[in-house]
Design an enzyme around this catalytic site. Structure first.
Site, PDB file in Angstrom:
ATOM      1  N   THR A  38       0.885  -1.040   0.025  1.00 62.41           N
ATOM      2  CA  THR A  38       0.042   0.076   0.059  1.00 62.41           C
ATOM      3  C   THR A  38       0.669   1.229   0.116  1.00 62.41           C
ATOM      4  O   THR A  38       0.614   2.202  -0.619  1.00 62.41           O
ATOM      5  CB  THR A  38      -0.878  -0.036   1.055  1.00 62.41           C
ATOM      6  OG1 THR A  38      -1.684  -1.208   0.941  1.00 62.41           O
ATOM      7  CG2 THR A  38      -1.790   1.202   1.322  1.00 62.41           C
ATOM      8  N   SER A  85       1.721  -7.904  -0.126  1.00 60.51           N
ATOM      9  CA  SER A  85       2.470  -8.859   0.644  1.00 60.51           C
ATOM     10  C   SER A  85       1.631 -10.085   0.643  1.00 60.51           C
ATOM     11  O   SER A  85       2.661 -10.927   0.853  1.00 60.51           O
ATOM     12  CB  SER A  85       2.168  -7.871   2.089  1.00 60.51           C
ATOM     13  OG  SER A  85       0.949  -7.903   2.468  1.00 60.51           O
TER      14      SER A  85
END
Length: 354
Positions: A38, A85
């Protein structure tokens, strides 16, 4: 006479150049390794907070958005990978460790900052905490809001992470998670909120320190083995065994335990209820797995508190996972099994020391 006139100005020039050289030498070098997430993402609008694509910015673009960070240190940036991730794997972790270990040998490097998505950030951080062979600080940082969002948290998180990586006080304390001005140890820090910027906490034990307007302040230090004190040498590991996490709940079947062992799992972690408990059916399945040479670690799904060895664990051969969360116990067990350390007493030692 001419010498007397020239000497003061020449001396001043030499002194100025010497001071400049000393000042340059005193500025720490921090290596930035971007992995995505992010913190390197873009949303379609400034109101986008959750529906966006991770890893759309290059790490150099992130640094350019925060020019003030260049006043903290000489930054050496590299986009190691650029993924969300959930796409992280032990093989990616190993390459990251090798790169850090290599660059840590340089005397001019003071520390490292790793940008990362928050969903599995703590797992990467803990893997590094167990395998990086340096006392230089490694700071893993992420963001809860995309870089294009109103009030994005990534820029300040990144700035603070560089502050920690450049701080002499951070040395020897292992790998950190640094977000929201809070410094957590990689061992205890865990994500506790889906969207809020105060996303990481260390529950029972609290933060290691804070990054306030007047700088980096540590309040405690880790006492378990980590980084340069760790026995786990990543160069000795060629492949990583499959380790599965098995959740427990009321009336849980043992079928899933039997299935993953049949599918090739080399170790199991129980995310147990309470202090590492399992259903009766799961208990029988775990005993069967242990009889086949598959080690089992008991951890708790509660999110805090220690799991200590009970008479039932002793009888069945299960090893208590202390206060490690299930997904972190998985990483420690994975490294132990990959290193050939599967004896129950050896595993008990490892979970006591790390």
């Amino acid at each position: 006479m001419r010498f007397k006139k020239l000497f003061p100005s020449s001396l001043a020039l030499v002194a100025t150049l010497s001071l400049a050289a000393l000042a340059s030498a005193a500025v720490p070098t921090v290596v930035i390794l971007g992995t995505g997430g992010t913190i390197q993402s873009k949303g379609d609008t400034r109101m986008t907070r959750y529906d966006y694509r991770a890893g759309r910015f290059d790490i150099t673009e992130i640094i350019d958005l925060i020019p003030q960070v260049k006043d903290l240190a000489n930054l050496e940036a590299e986009q190691y990978t650029n993924i969300g991730s959930p796409s992280m794997t032990p093989e990616v972790w190993k390459g990251l460790v090798e790169k850090i270990n290599e660059k840590a040998l340089r005397s001019d490097v003071s520390g490292f900052v790793i940008t990362h998505g928050t969903n599995t950030l703590e797992e990467t951080a803990f893997f590094l905490h167990l395998t990086v062979q340096t006392d230089k600080p490694v700071v893993v940082v992420g963001a809860q809001r995309p870089s294009t969002s109103i009030s994005a948290d990534g820029p300040m998180n990144f700035y603070n992470a560089v502050q920690v990586a450049a701080s002499p006080d951070a040395r020897g304390k292992g790998v950190f998670i640094c977000m929201n001005q809070q410094i957590n140890s990689a061992r205890e820090g865990t994500k506790t909120s889906a969207y809020k910027v105060e996303a990481f906490q260390s529950r029972d034990l609290g933060f290691l320190g804070v990054v306030d307007p007047d700088g980096v302040h540590f309040l405690r230090a880790p006492v378990r083995r980590h980084t340069y004190l760790s026995e786990f040498d990543i160069s000795d590991i060629s492949e990583f065994p499959r380790i599965d996490v098995i959740p427990s709940f009321a009336d849980a079947s043992g079928d899933i335990v039997d299935f993953v062992v049949g599918a090739g799992a080399k170790g199991l972690v129980l995310a147990g209820h309470g202090a590492g408990g399992a259903s009766p059916a799961q208990g029988d399945a775990f005993k069967a797995a242990i009889s086949k040479g598959v080690p089992v670690i008991a951890s708790s799904r509660t999110g805090s508190g220690r799991v200590i060895e009970s008479s039932r664990m002793t009888e069945s051969g299960i090893v208590a996972g202390d206060n490690l969360l299930p997904h972190k116990a998985r990483i420690l067990l994975m490294l132990a099994v990959a290193s050939g350390k599967t004896d129950r007493e050896e595993l008990k030692r490892i979970f006591d020391q790390y």
